[in-house]
Design a protein around this motif. Sequence first.
Motif, PDB file in Angstrom:
ATOM      1  N   ILE A 107       0.847  -1.190   0.000  1.00 36.01           N
ATOM      2  CA  ILE A 107       0.000   0.000   0.000  1.00 36.01           C
ATOM      3  C   ILE A 107       0.884   1.243   0.000  1.00 36.01           C
ATOM      4  N   THR A 108       0.616   2.149  -0.935  1.00 41.67           N
ATOM      5  CA  THR A 108       1.310   3.432  -0.962  1.00 41.67           C
ATOM      6  C   THR A 108       0.330   4.514  -0.546  1.00 41.67           C
ATOM      7  N   VAL A 109       0.642   5.203   0.544  1.00 45.55           N
ATOM      8  CA  VAL A 109      -0.155   6.349   0.965  1.00 45.55           C
ATOM      9  C   VAL A 109       0.532   7.584   0.383  1.00 45.55           C
ATOM     10  N   LEU A 110      -0.170   8.279  -0.492  1.00 47.84           N
ATOM     11  CA  LEU A 110       0.448   9.343  -1.297  1.00 47.84           C
ATOM     12  C   LEU A 110      -0.263  10.675  -1.091  1.00 47.84           C
ATOM     13  N   SER A 111       0.466  11.689  -0.663  1.00 47.99           N
ATOM     14  CA  SER A 111      -0.107  13.036  -0.573  1.00 47.99           C
ATOM     15  C   SER A 111       0.168  13.776  -1.874  1.00 47.99           C
ATOM     16  N   PHE A 112      -0.733  14.691  -2.240  1.00 44.23           N
ATOM     17  CA  PHE A 112      -0.549  15.440  -3.489  1.00 44.23           C
ATOM     18  C   PHE A 112      -1.321  16.750  -3.420  1.00 44.23           C
ATOM     19  N   GLY A 113      -1.055  17.627  -4.371  1.00 45.04           N
ATOM     20  CA  GLY A 113      -1.783  18.886  -4.492  1.00 45.04           C
ATOM     21  C   GLY A 113      -2.683  18.863  -5.707  1.00 45.04           C
ATOM     22  N   PHE A 114      -3.956  19.198  -5.525  1.00 45.32           N
ATOM     23  CA  PHE A 114      -4.900  19.185  -6.645  1.00 45.32           C
ATOM     24  C   PHE A 114      -4.491  20.163  -7.745  1.00 45.32           C
ATOM     25  N   LYS A 115      -3.791  21.223  -7.382  1.00 38.31           N
ATOM     26  CA  LYS A 115      -3.373  22.218  -8.375  1.00 38.31           C
ATOM     27  C   LYS A 115      -2.364  21.635  -9.363  1.00 38.31           C
ATOM     28  N   TYR A 116      -1.755  20.481  -8.998  1.00 38.00           N
ATOM     29  CA  TYR A 116      -0.793  19.831  -9.887  1.00 38.00           C
ATOM     30  C   TYR A 116      -1.364  18.574 -10.537  1.00 38.00           C
ATOM     31  N   GLY A 117      -2.621  18.304 -10.299  1.00 42.63           N
ATOM     32  CA  GLY A 117      -3.267  17.144 -10.921  1.00 42.63           C
ATOM     33  C   GLY A 117      -3.336  15.941 -10.003  1.00 42.63           C
ATOM     34  N   ILE A 118      -4.370  15.126 -10.198  1.00 37.58           N
ATOM     35  CA  ILE A 118      -4.543  13.898  -9.414  1.00 37.58           C
ATOM     36  C   ILE A 118      -3.575  12.839  -9.932  1.00 37.58           C
ATOM     37  N   PRO A 119      -2.846  12.130  -9.064  1.00 38.63           N
ATOM     38  CA  PRO A 119      -1.919  11.074  -9.503  1.00 38.63           C
ATOM     39  C   PRO A 119      -2.646  10.043 -10.358  1.00 38.63           C
ATOM     40  N   SER A 120      -2.098   9.746 -11.520  1.00 38.03           N
ATOM     41  CA  SER A 120      -2.774   8.869 -12.474  1.00 38.03           C
ATOM     42  C   SER A 120      -2.893   7.432 -12.006  1.00 38.03           C
ATOM     43  N   ASP A 121      -2.037   7.016 -11.069  1.00 35.93           N
ATOM     44  CA  ASP A 121      -2.048   5.627 -10.623  1.00 35.93           C
ATOM     45  C   ASP A 121      -2.874   5.429  -9.343  1.00 35.93           C
ATOM     46  N   SER A 122      -3.646   6.439  -8.969  1.00 37.06           N
ATOM     47  CA  SER A 122      -4.436   6.353  -7.743  1.00 37.06           C
ATOM     48  C   SER A 122      -5.522   5.285  -7.844  1.00 37.06           C
ATOM     49  N   ILE A 133      -4.187  11.222  -1.049  1.00 31.48           N
ATOM     50  CA  ILE A 133      -4.866  12.215  -0.228  1.00 31.48           C
ATOM     51  C   ILE A 133      -4.408  13.585  -0.697  1.00 31.48           C
ATOM     52  N   GLY A 134      -5.353  14.406  -1.131  1.00 30.44           N
ATOM     53  CA  GLY A 134      -4.980  15.685  -1.734  1.00 30.44           C
ATOM     54  C   GLY A 134      -5.545  16.902  -1.041  1.00 30.44           C
ATOM     55  N   CYS A 135      -4.755  17.977  -1.038  1.00 29.21           N
ATOM     56  CA  CYS A 135      -5.239  19.295  -0.635  1.00 29.21           C
ATOM     57  C   CYS A 135      -4.872  20.247  -1.778  1.00 29.21           C
ATOM     58  N   VAL A 171      -0.370  16.195   3.508  1.00 31.33           N
ATOM     59  CA  VAL A 171       0.826  15.557   4.064  1.00 31.33           C
ATOM     60  C   VAL A 171       0.550  15.088   5.492  1.00 31.33           C
ATOM     61  N   THR A 172      -0.112  15.933   6.267  1.00 28.70           N
ATOM     62  CA  THR A 172      -0.442  15.569   7.651  1.00 28.70           C
ATOM     63  C   THR A 172      -1.328  14.335   7.705  1.00 28.70           C
ATOM     64  N   LEU A 173      -2.405  14.334   6.901  1.00 29.15           N
ATOM     65  CA  LEU A 173      -3.340  13.207   6.928  1.00 29.15           C
ATOM     66  C   LEU A 173      -2.710  11.938   6.357  1.00 29.15           C
ATOM     67  N   ALA A 174      -1.870  12.081   5.332  1.00 30.61           N
ATOM     68  CA  ALA A 174      -1.183  10.916   4.774  1.00 30.61           C
ATOM     69  C   ALA A 174      -0.260  10.299   5.823  1.00 30.61           C
ATOM     70  N   ASN A 175       0.454  11.137   6.553  1.00 33.07           N
ATOM     71  CA  ASN A 175       1.339  10.638   7.613  1.00 33.07           C
ATOM     72  C   ASN A 175       0.548   9.908   8.695  1.00 33.07           C
ATOM     73  N   LYS A 176      -0.582  10.463   9.082  1.00 40.30           N
ATOM     74  CA  LYS A 176      -1.400   9.861  10.129  1.00 40.30           C
ATOM     75  C   LYS A 176      -1.996   8.533   9.676  1.00 40.30           C
ATOM     76  N   LEU A 177      -2.452   8.464   8.419  1.00 39.11           N
ATOM     77  CA  LEU A 177      -2.998   7.212   7.902  1.00 39.11           C
ATOM     78  C   LEU A 177      -1.903   6.160   7.817  1.00 39.11           C
ATOM     79  N   HIS A 205       5.244  11.750  -0.547  1.00 40.23           N
ATOM     80  CA  HIS A 205       4.664  13.103  -0.629  1.00 40.23           C
ATOM     81  C   HIS A 205       5.072  13.698  -1.980  1.00 40.23           C
ATOM     82  N   ARG A 206       4.183  13.629  -2.945  1.00 38.99           N
ATOM     83  CA  ARG A 206       4.549  13.979  -4.311  1.00 38.99           C
ATOM     84  C   ARG A 206       4.901  15.458  -4.495  1.00 38.99           C
ATOM     85  N   ASP A 207       4.118  16.351  -3.876  1.00 38.49           N
ATOM     86  CA  ASP A 207       4.262  17.775  -4.184  1.00 38.49           C
ATOM     87  C   ASP A 207       4.774  18.604  -3.023  1.00 38.49           C
ATOM     88  N   ILE A 208       5.337  17.966  -2.014  1.00 35.08           N
ATOM     89  CA  ILE A 208       5.722  18.678  -0.802  1.00 35.08           C
ATOM     90  C   ILE A 208       6.820  19.719  -1.046  1.00 35.08           C
TER      91      ILE A 208
END
Length: 285
Positions: A165-180, A248-250, A258-264, A280-283
């Motif tokens: 399982i990969t828990v991945l944080s991202f920013g919606f302004k940069y697009g949703i990860p295609s492999d989600s 998980i995106g903001c 990033v916070t919620l991805a870390n907690k999950l 964390h893709r866009d951190i």
Amino acid sequence: MRFVIVTGMSGAGKSTTLKMLEDMGYFCVDNLPIPLLEKFAHLACTPGNEIEKAAMGVDIRSGVALSEMEKILEKMTLTGIKHEILFLDASDEVLVKRYKETRRSHPLAKAGRVDQGIAQERKKLAFLKKHADYIIDTSQLLTRELNVELDKIFVKNEEFKNLVITVLSFGFKYGIPSDSDLVFDVRFLPNPFYIDALRSKTGNDREVQDYVMGFDLTKTFLSKLTDMVEFLIPNYVLEGKNQLVISIGCTGGKHRSVTLANKLYECLNGQKEYGVKIEHRDISR
């Protein structure tokens, strides 16, 4: 004596895997004719020889002889020749991308499209995947990560976790990860970006984590999210899924996601049934 048959989809990393196993002390042979498989295994497993660990690569290049392999494997089992099958897989999208990047032609595509060759190959190798002892999906694995997984299985003899399982944080302004596989939007949570002292920090910093997790809304969301994911995971395992990407995106991918991805990740990590990693893709954007 340990005898491993390395197989899987073309472009999924079989040659790389054989090289890694060779570095781990395995005697490796690639693309040996299928009719010689049993004889090679018999010689390798003969007591008293110098070979303690052997691996043989088998793929779609074996042609029509591949159809004989199931009977050969059954015969090897009946005659007491122990063997393990490692199947390397990757998503169709990743395989197509790899072929385009290397400008190689797929063994079954000929003058046709790569995706058509991949579809044919999946059908022809389905029986091997069904009998595989280990299935590693290399779609999202770095070379060093693949090496770590092989070391765990074939050197340290640790229990293999078929689902990663990969828990991945991202920013919606940069697009949703295609492999989600699963996407969760946390833009409804209070945003630390508007707090001057927190704007330059990230969800990896304690101050941001304390702010985001300081709201009952966040705690309730995390509880419900964890409960749902823990319900889904065993069903994905039963389905035979090898990779699960929970995104998980903001807005910018630096604070709330990033916070919620870390907690999950903290909630899921340490389980015996599956492996978990965090990205964390866009951190740093």
